[in-house]
Scaffold this motif. Sequence first.
Motif, PDB file in Angstrom:
ATOM      1  N   UNK A  97       0.838  -1.210   0.000  1.00  0.00           N
ATOM      2  CA  UNK A  97       0.000   0.000   0.000  1.00  0.00           C
ATOM      3  C   UNK A  97       0.872   1.259   0.000  1.00  0.00           C
ATOM      4  N   UNK A  98       1.884   1.265   0.854  1.00  0.00           N
ATOM      5  CA  UNK A  98       2.764   2.443   0.899  1.00  0.00           C
ATOM      6  C   UNK A  98       3.494   2.652  -0.430  1.00  0.00           C
ATOM      7  N   UNK A  99       3.844   1.542  -1.081  1.00  0.00           N
ATOM      8  CA  UNK A  99       4.557   1.641  -2.351  1.00  0.00           C
ATOM      9  C   UNK A  99       3.618   2.058  -3.485  1.00  0.00           C
ATOM     10  N   UNK A 100       2.452   1.459  -3.578  1.00  0.00           N
ATOM     11  CA  UNK A 100       1.521   1.734  -4.684  1.00  0.00           C
ATOM     12  C   UNK A 100       0.802   3.070  -4.526  1.00  0.00           C
ATOM     13  N   UNK A 101       0.306   3.339  -3.335  1.00  0.00           N
ATOM     14  CA  UNK A 101      -0.506   4.538  -3.121  1.00  0.00           C
ATOM     15  C   UNK A 101       0.348   5.782  -2.904  1.00  0.00           C
ATOM     16  N   UNK A 102       1.423   5.635  -2.111  1.00  0.00           N
ATOM     17  CA  UNK A 102       2.226   6.813  -1.749  1.00  0.00           C
ATOM     18  C   UNK A 102       3.596   6.857  -2.435  1.00  0.00           C
ATOM     19  N   UNK A 103       3.873   5.894  -3.323  1.00  0.00           N
ATOM     20  CA  UNK A 103       5.140   5.807  -4.047  1.00  0.00           C
ATOM     21  C   UNK A 103       6.365   5.829  -3.124  1.00  0.00           C
ATOM     22  N   UNK A 104       6.234   5.178  -1.976  1.00  0.00           N
ATOM     23  CA  UNK A 104       7.350   5.061  -1.034  1.00  0.00           C
ATOM     24  C   UNK A 104       8.129   3.805  -1.405  1.00  0.00           C
ATOM     25  N   UNK A 105       9.430   3.923  -1.527  1.00  0.00           N
ATOM     26  CA  UNK A 105      10.278   2.774  -1.839  1.00  0.00           C
ATOM     27  C   UNK A 105       9.961   1.624  -0.881  1.00  0.00           C
ATOM     28  N   UNK A 106       9.902   0.407  -1.409  1.00  0.00           N
ATOM     29  CA  UNK A 106       9.496  -0.737  -0.597  1.00  0.00           C
ATOM     30  C   UNK A 106      10.382  -0.935   0.632  1.00  0.00           C
ATOM     31  N   UNK A 107      11.661  -0.578   0.539  1.00  0.00           N
ATOM     32  CA  UNK A 107      12.563  -0.756   1.683  1.00  0.00           C
ATOM     33  C   UNK A 107      12.192   0.188   2.832  1.00  0.00           C
ATOM     34  N   UNK A 108      11.824   1.417   2.490  1.00  0.00           N
ATOM     35  CA  UNK A 108      11.404   2.392   3.500  1.00  0.00           C
ATOM     36  C   UNK A 108      10.001   2.038   4.003  1.00  0.00           C
ATOM     37  N   UNK A 109       9.122   1.690   3.081  1.00  0.00           N
ATOM     38  CA  UNK A 109       7.759   1.298   3.453  1.00  0.00           C
ATOM     39  C   UNK A 109       7.743   0.108   4.392  1.00  0.00           C
ATOM     40  N   UNK A 110       8.652  -0.795   4.163  1.00  0.00           N
ATOM     41  CA  UNK A 110       8.749  -1.975   5.021  1.00  0.00           C
ATOM     42  C   UNK A 110       9.159  -1.569   6.430  1.00  0.00           C
ATOM     43  N   UNK A 111      10.108  -0.666   6.563  1.00  0.00           N
ATOM     44  CA  UNK A 111      10.535  -0.208   7.892  1.00  0.00           C
ATOM     45  C   UNK A 111       9.392   0.501   8.624  1.00  0.00           C
ATOM     46  N   UNK A 112       8.644   1.316   7.896  1.00  0.00           N
ATOM     47  CA  UNK A 112       7.501   2.009   8.501  1.00  0.00           C
ATOM     48  C   UNK A 112       6.460   0.997   8.962  1.00  0.00           C
ATOM     49  N   UNK A 113       6.112   0.077   8.070  1.00  0.00           N
ATOM     50  CA  UNK A 113       5.108  -0.942   8.386  1.00  0.00           C
ATOM     51  C   UNK A 113       5.559  -1.807   9.560  1.00  0.00           C
ATOM     52  N   UNK A 114       6.831  -2.207   9.553  1.00  0.00           N
ATOM     53  CA  UNK A 114       7.357  -3.055  10.622  1.00  0.00           C
ATOM     54  C   UNK A 114       7.206  -2.422  11.996  1.00  0.00           C
ATOM     55  N   UNK A 115       7.435  -1.131  12.082  1.00  0.00           N
ATOM     56  CA  UNK A 115       7.358  -0.486  13.400  1.00  0.00           C
ATOM     57  C   UNK A 115       5.947  -0.591  13.972  1.00  0.00           C
ATOM     58  N   UNK A 116       4.945  -0.426  13.142  1.00  0.00           N
ATOM     59  CA  UNK A 116       3.569  -0.550  13.624  1.00  0.00           C
ATOM     60  C   UNK A 116       3.203  -2.001  13.935  1.00  0.00           C
ATOM     61  N   UNK A 117       3.585  -2.912  13.060  1.00  0.00           N
ATOM     62  CA  UNK A 117       3.244  -4.323  13.244  1.00  0.00           C
ATOM     63  C   UNK A 117       3.960  -4.905  14.466  1.00  0.00           C
TER      64      UNK A 117
END
Length: 143
Positions: A97-117
């Motif tokens: 979602x972060x990559x497709x909707x907000x064009x955030x690189x998957x590596x950064x999006x993964x770090x953001x997602x990981x912190x919440x999960x």
Amino acid sequence: MPRKKSIYTFLQAQVAAFLGGVTDYGLMIVFTEVVKLHFTFSILISGTVGAVINFSINRFWVFKNQSGYSSHINSQLFKFALVVLGSISLKSSGTLILQKVFQIDYRIGRLITDSFVSYGFNYPLIKYWVFRVNEKQNVIESN
């Protein structure tokens, strides 16, 4: 004293999560960049390896919940597997979602997602469901 123990347990769990997470994240990069898998598949594979590391550290060091009863470990493994499936699903979909909707690189999006999960999903379930020790178990295992 219970609060101090709780903080120490939380910190230990963060070490376990960090070691599993570093392995997971590193393998995700390798599978995506070198093997050329889509990052959602890389997360599935790397998340499984990271989960094995995380489970082992949590079981034997953090929660010291290493009863010799095979049904006890089977129950923990089953519960942990359910948490991992949920965690991997949340990480994959959140990163996508972060990559497709907000064009955030998957590596950064993964770090953001990981912190919440990690803090909102994994830790509470691992502590209060997977490795929860009831008073009866404490009495049996201390004898």
